[in-house]
Design an enzyme around this catalytic site. Sequence first.
Site, short mmCIF file in Angstrom:
data_model
loop_
_atom_site.label_atom_id
_atom_site.label_comp_id
_atom_site.label_asym_id
_atom_site.label_seq_id
_atom_site.Cartn_x
_atom_site.Cartn_y
_atom_site.Cartn_z
N HIS A 173 40.29 65.00 46.89
CA HIS A 173 39.42 63.83 46.69
C HIS A 173 38.06 64.30 46.22
O HIS A 173 37.35 65.02 46.93
CB HIS A 173 39.30 63.03 48.00
N GLU A 176 34.52 64.26 48.18
CA GLU A 176 34.41 64.89 49.50
C GLU A 176 33.88 66.32 49.33
O GLU A 176 34.58 67.32 49.58
CB GLU A 176 35.79 64.81 50.18
N HIS A 297 39.89 67.46 53.96
CA HIS A 297 39.28 66.18 53.53
C HIS A 297 38.00 65.94 54.32
O HIS A 297 37.69 66.64 55.27
CB HIS A 297 40.24 65.02 53.81
N GLU A 372 39.79 66.20 58.61
CA GLU A 372 38.76 65.30 58.07
C GLU A 372 37.45 65.81 58.67
O GLU A 372 37.20 65.62 59.86
CB GLU A 372 39.00 63.85 58.53
#
Length: 441
Positions: A173, A176, A297, A372
């Site tokens: 992504h 990020e 992420h 994350e």
Amino acid sequence: MYRYLFIILTYTLVSAKFRFDNYTLYKIIPENEKHIQILQDILEYDQRYDFWTYPAPGAKFVNIMSSPENKADLENTFNSNDIKFSISMTNVQEVIDKETVGRYTRSNLRSMRWDTYYNLRQINDWLDDIVSRYSNAASIIVGGESFEGRPIRGVKISHGSGRRAIFIESGIHAREWITMATTNYIIDQLLRSNDPEVQAAARDYDWYIFPVTNPDGYVWSHEEFRMWRKNRRPIGSQFGVDLNRNWNSNWLLHGSSTNPATDNYAGPGPFSEPESRTLSEYIRSLSGQIDLYLSMHSFSELLLLPFGNSTQQYANYQDAISIGRRAMGALSVRYGTQYTTGNIAEAIYLATGGSIDWVKSALNIPLVYCYEFRDKGQYGFLLPANQIRPNSEEVLDSLLEMIHQAKRFGYMNGSASGSASSLRVSLWSMLCVIVVGFMRK
Ligand code: 0X9
Ligand code: ZN
């Protein structure tokens, strides 16, 4: 004369970076299911807002970004439904402007800093330099190709053949940015750290590390649109496929969209995108060797386990949860950062077509996690550069503990017979068996 003016004007207009002046970032703490339902309806039926996190049933918080024109409508909806919110940022552009993008000087490893972000060209220069400085153990690897033809570059770190492998996939992504920075830090430490535990981890495994698996999106997020998430495939008048919805594992089943205008557009078919398709082929070519696969992420401070479509538990799920929880315990020691460990479907939301689901189901790799990183919605994707180092340090702490725990649970020893630490483990276990046998007599 006018022609030149016209060209300059068009160029300025076309290449002008999108600005987020006076955009607001909201942080909402939903108190009941009705609140969640209202937020989900906004997400589904109102394209005006950018949801930085998804309003899942268990969501502890939800971040939504609004342009100044649409703020009033959103706040009215909140107020009329008794939804409590706070404002994390009153002017997103101001935070973007403060974000430092540094300059790495070619052939000068010391100019690489861990309190600034870098663009793709600088990351590539640094990768070339670090690999040539540590050519005894490091080499450049290419895991695939992007839609616009950029190579997906990474580093292999290996101190000899026959070792079990750890695979890190980062930056799928684009917005990020902390993921690319922290993954670079891990590469740096594996090659340069003086800490014996880090050195042992580097020596005992073959590492395949890809800091930027969505290079086109990353370039776009630097040059044109800071909040870009997807790749850059054109689809009619829209652009981009969410590369973490495009893997061939329950493709399009949950948490994915068929609308190319949305941020979780899953693409025209499973593995339609060169990034996910070529990278998956590369991973498959190594599948017999990989014991641990990590997908990096941001944000929310979570450690997620497959699968994204159900809370159904696979064979070694309990082991994977225990190893993960202990690793997150180690992560919290240095700065007190508290991660939650859980299955994707229960910890965040149903979302299929992600890389870790495919790696687990198609290749059956024993330990597979999705991190994350920081934070919990104060800065979100715009994590200030002075948090790159602390985030990276705590993640590396957790990674070392993850390896340690995995070994305790009987993983990652594989056929790595040549490696020093597995030899130590085998000698110790032999000794224990002898002593226990002796005591029983
Ligand atoms: O939605 C995602 O792709 C990830 N969250 S993010 O906010 N970084 O976009 C979570 C990925 C979890 N993994 C799978 N759904 N397979
Ligand atoms: Zn992500």
